[in-house]
Design a protein around this motif. Sequence first.
Motif, PDB file in Angstrom:
ATOM      1  N   PRO A  92       0.797  -1.245   0.000  1.00  0.00           N
ATOM      2  CA  PRO A  92       0.000   0.000   0.000  1.00  0.00           C
ATOM      3  C   PRO A  92       0.822   1.284   0.000  1.00  0.00           C
ATOM      4  O   PRO A  92       0.251   2.371  -0.042  1.00  0.00           O
ATOM      5  CB  PRO A  92      -0.857  -0.119   1.270  1.00  0.00           C
ATOM      6  N   ILE A  93       2.146   1.182   0.030  1.00  0.00           N
ATOM      7  CA  ILE A  93       2.939   2.429  -0.028  1.00  0.00           C
ATOM      8  C   ILE A  93       2.775   3.127  -1.380  1.00  0.00           C
ATOM      9  O   ILE A  93       2.974   4.330  -1.506  1.00  0.00           O
ATOM     10  CB  ILE A  93       4.456   2.204   0.221  1.00  0.00           C
ATOM     11  N   TRP A  94       2.420   2.360  -2.411  1.00  0.00           N
ATOM     12  CA  TRP A  94       2.335   2.972  -3.744  1.00  0.00           C
ATOM     13  C   TRP A  94       1.031   3.743  -3.899  1.00  0.00           C
ATOM     14  O   TRP A  94       0.011   3.371  -3.320  1.00  0.00           O
ATOM     15  CB  TRP A  94       2.421   1.898  -4.839  1.00  0.00           C
ATOM     16  N   PRO A  95       1.058   4.786  -4.692  1.00  0.00           N
ATOM     17  CA  PRO A  95      -0.200   5.509  -4.955  1.00  0.00           C
ATOM     18  C   PRO A  95      -1.184   4.584  -5.687  1.00  0.00           C
ATOM     19  O   PRO A  95      -0.771   3.656  -6.371  1.00  0.00           O
ATOM     20  CB  PRO A  95       0.210   6.661  -5.877  1.00  0.00           C
ATOM     21  N   ILE A  96      -2.471   4.890  -5.539  1.00  0.00           N
ATOM     22  CA  ILE A  96      -3.483   4.205  -6.349  1.00  0.00           C
ATOM     23  C   ILE A  96      -3.395   4.798  -7.753  1.00  0.00           C
ATOM     24  O   ILE A  96      -3.458   6.017  -7.923  1.00  0.00           O
ATOM     25  CB  ILE A  96      -4.900   4.450  -5.765  1.00  0.00           C
ATOM     26  N   ILE A  97      -3.228   3.941  -8.745  1.00  0.00           N
ATOM     27  CA  ILE A  97      -3.148   4.434 -10.136  1.00  0.00           C
ATOM     28  C   ILE A  97      -4.544   4.285 -10.746  1.00  0.00           C
ATOM     29  O   ILE A  97      -5.027   3.172 -10.958  1.00  0.00           O
ATOM     30  CB  ILE A  97      -2.098   3.648 -10.959  1.00  0.00           C
ATOM     31  N   LEU A  98      -5.150   5.444 -10.973  1.00  0.00           N
ATOM     32  CA  LEU A  98      -6.540   5.496 -11.427  1.00  0.00           C
ATOM     33  C   LEU A  98      -6.578   6.077 -12.841  1.00  0.00           C
ATOM     34  O   LEU A  98      -5.946   7.101 -13.103  1.00  0.00           O
ATOM     35  CB  LEU A  98      -7.321   6.409 -10.460  1.00  0.00           C
ATOM     36  N   GLY A  99      -7.295   5.426 -13.731  1.00  0.00           N
ATOM     37  CA  GLY A  99      -7.442   5.954 -15.093  1.00  0.00           C
ATOM     38  C   GLY A  99      -8.843   6.489 -15.303  1.00  0.00           C
ATOM     39  O   GLY A  99      -9.764   6.191 -14.539  1.00  0.00           O
ATOM     40  N   GLY A 100      -9.015   7.291 -16.320  1.00  0.00           N
ATOM     41  CA  GLY A 100     -10.350   7.822 -16.646  1.00  0.00           C
ATOM     42  C   GLY A 100     -10.249   8.706 -17.870  1.00  0.00           C
ATOM     43  O   GLY A 100      -9.167   9.200 -18.186  1.00  0.00           O
ATOM     44  N   GLY A 101     -11.340   8.867 -18.569  1.00  0.00           N
ATOM     45  CA  GLY A 101     -11.317   9.701 -19.782  1.00  0.00           C
ATOM     46  C   GLY A 101     -11.912   8.948 -20.952  1.00  0.00           C
ATOM     47  O   GLY A 101     -12.440   7.840 -20.793  1.00  0.00           O
TER      48      GLY A 101
END
Length: 863
Positions: free
Chosen positions: A135-144
């Motif tokens: 969980p140290i990594w950012p959440i990688i969220l896509g959209g568009g």
Amino acid sequence: MKPTDFLPLTRRPSRYLGNEINACHKDWNEAGLRVALVFPDLYEIGMSHLGLHILYHIINEIPWALADRAYCPDVDLEKLLRSEKVPLWGLESRRPLSDFDILAITLPYELCYTNILTILDLAGIPIRAEKRNNPIWPIILGGGSCAVNPEPIADFFDAVLVGDGEEALPEIAGLVKNWRKTGGDKNEILTGLSRVDGVYVPGFYRPRYEKDGSFAALEPRRPEAGLIKRRTVSDLEKAPFPSRPLVPYTQIVHDRMGIEIARGCTHGCRFCQAGITYRPVRERSPQKVFSLLEQALAASGWEELSLLSLSTGDYGCLLPLLITLMDRYTPENVAVSLPSLRVGTLNPEIMKQIQRVRKTGFTLAPEAGSERLRRVINKGITEHDLIDTATQAYKLGWSNIKLYFMTGLPTETVADVLEIARLARKVLASGGKRGRKVTVSAGTFVPKPHTPFQWERQLNVRESGDRLELLRSNLKGRDLHYRWHNPFQSFLEGVFSRGDRRLTGILCRAWRMGARLDAWNDHLRPDLYRKAALEEDIELEKYIKAIDTKAPLPWGHILTGVSNKYLLDEREKSRKEIYTPDCRHGECQACGVCDFRNIRPVVHEKEKVRASSHTQSSSHQIIQSPNHPVTYHLTFSKLGEARFLGHLELVHALHRAARRAHIPVAYSRGFHPKPRFSFGQPIPLGTESLAEQFAITLTGYMKPGLLKNLLGEAMPRGIIIRSAEPVGPKTSLKIPELVRYLISVPGVTASQMKCSVEKLNSTAEWPVSRKRKGKQITTDLKQVVESLQLIAEKDVEDGRITPWSWPEDAKYDELPFFDLTLRSIARFNLKPAEVIGSIMGLSGEMIKMLRILKLGFSIPKSP
Ligand code: SF4
């Protein structure tokens, strides 16, 4: 190295400053959640993307959340970051992207996919989601836009939001904030995200393929894995819009204030993905558009506004809105542009309004050359409509009409391609006289997921090239111009838009071999994709073949709301050339999107727009004798990071600052009125200055102190107005005779500097060879240098340089300095960095790292 240390070494460094007008800069330590909004292409493209501005505004409006931005670095910065092992940062916070809680990456078009890999890799974040279980990594969220088939890039993302982000992103932000607080594991947040409407968690699904290699199914791995229904904002009227939009310094592709007047288009062009995935039509009321623009223009100072939607000409209240905007902004020389106009929606009244301020480009998109093919694609315009609109446009003063076409549309024949050329000539002829132009832009049809043409085949690269060439050879002639889209780019777009997860391997390989910025012709490397496909043993061409209408589709789990039956019916109607009318004004065509409770078409018609009295220009309140222009000479400093603004960027920044400050600037006359500013000799990029000057002409007299204060408050950080003096009607600034600089040279000792001074002072000639406009020229440096001496720490302590006010961020530890005075001789035009570089024998890179402060100048005495 710090992020700012790279600025002198990069091309157009103002792209990386992060201190644009209206940038938020919230306190990092106070924020409960930090979101980096990432646009995977260069700054000048990303800053033109309205969606990112809206989300930036929404997140920063949440008291506990911070939004920052990142764009794909240009190749020069990428190289520097890699060689110095410095992670990519958020522009405003200057924190590594890996420190953020969420990286929200926009997916605007398929050709930016390798840039996503560049960004993640430069940030030091594992590229594949399965490697980010910690969980140290950012959440990688896509959209568009491309989220409607995220499969080719699904393995890189923890979650993908499908549809409108205004309501969903705050929900996601809240979930991630609480998860961070409670310290849960990665699975916990992914499960939580999968329960948010419109959010797809790719890791919860597994693709299956048939033995023959065709796509079979996307199977759920978890009970939460279901079909994903697109998020839709039902009421655009209440949707947030930035009241203080970010204003870039550098010129971006859409360098203007854009406002979305409507979302969705139901005109029903059968090739158009946005026409399906943004349904139904939701218009903002004209009054709301006007009031949002009032705020945003006052806070930004833009000199052009653009009414955005998929089809601006269809907006119900376009004419009353245009009239009000023109009445309000014509006196302030703000141009209005309507980028997407459909033939048939333009009447002479609307065209007359558009041309009142400035004749921005006139673009029409018939898409196909023949009447038959336009019926196939449901374009709904006739040749008569097109010629009529073009004739009107030429009559009203536009000289160049741009026409957009596609080749390779379903059922297209060679005769249809030739029709494009014939139509273009007919449009040109409608102009009547010489000097009129037509520019034809042509690209290749790409069958997009979720459209009635999603099952069609796409032309391969050779076929596409042949048809574009055929068009070129038939478009020869005076005043006919032709541009075409690179066939390989269309091919890649086709492959990735209908692709599946097997393409991930190709993307990674091509990127590792050097694929970068694929949407830019000068960077595109088709050979790398061909090689990557060979190594992965995948035939790229199979992705552009026709698809059986009964076959499972890689994007079948994403629901746009439009039924498959509707798409198939539309496909059938295309073959029979049957027209489907726009549901906006008439009968519902039962596409399936609307529930007619929350989701339904919202159209504003016959509504008036009022410009209330307080919205009128406040310029007149600060002027004492209007209509008697007065010129002022102003001096200013350019310090700190403002030194990275190039001359043209500075000029634009001053124009916009004057608008924000409501300074009543006089304009030149003529076709393109320009604000009456004039500038002294530009200083080189990267040089600080205590002694810059410019002249400004106002429409009347204004107290100089008031001018100085108002303008000073609106200036970008680092630009400080020192004085303002009325000088009568004359604008010209005197050319300096001598210019004095202080220059520090990182990495060299005082004795080396002393040696250089002595060497120069003891020689009679010092030839410097330089390239100017392609020619090698030699200049004698001794003719240009008036004096050169060394200032060591002792000199500062002794007060030798106190006549000059010392810039705040120039530290004593940068001593010693060169104290250099140059004669200002236009034909030599030697820059201080070139002088020091030559006498010290510095490399190009060391010259860029010089810290230079222009202290002042002297003006020749009048005879
Ligand atoms: S459901 Fe009917 S009204 Fe709604 S977008 Fe589709 S065709 Fe138009």
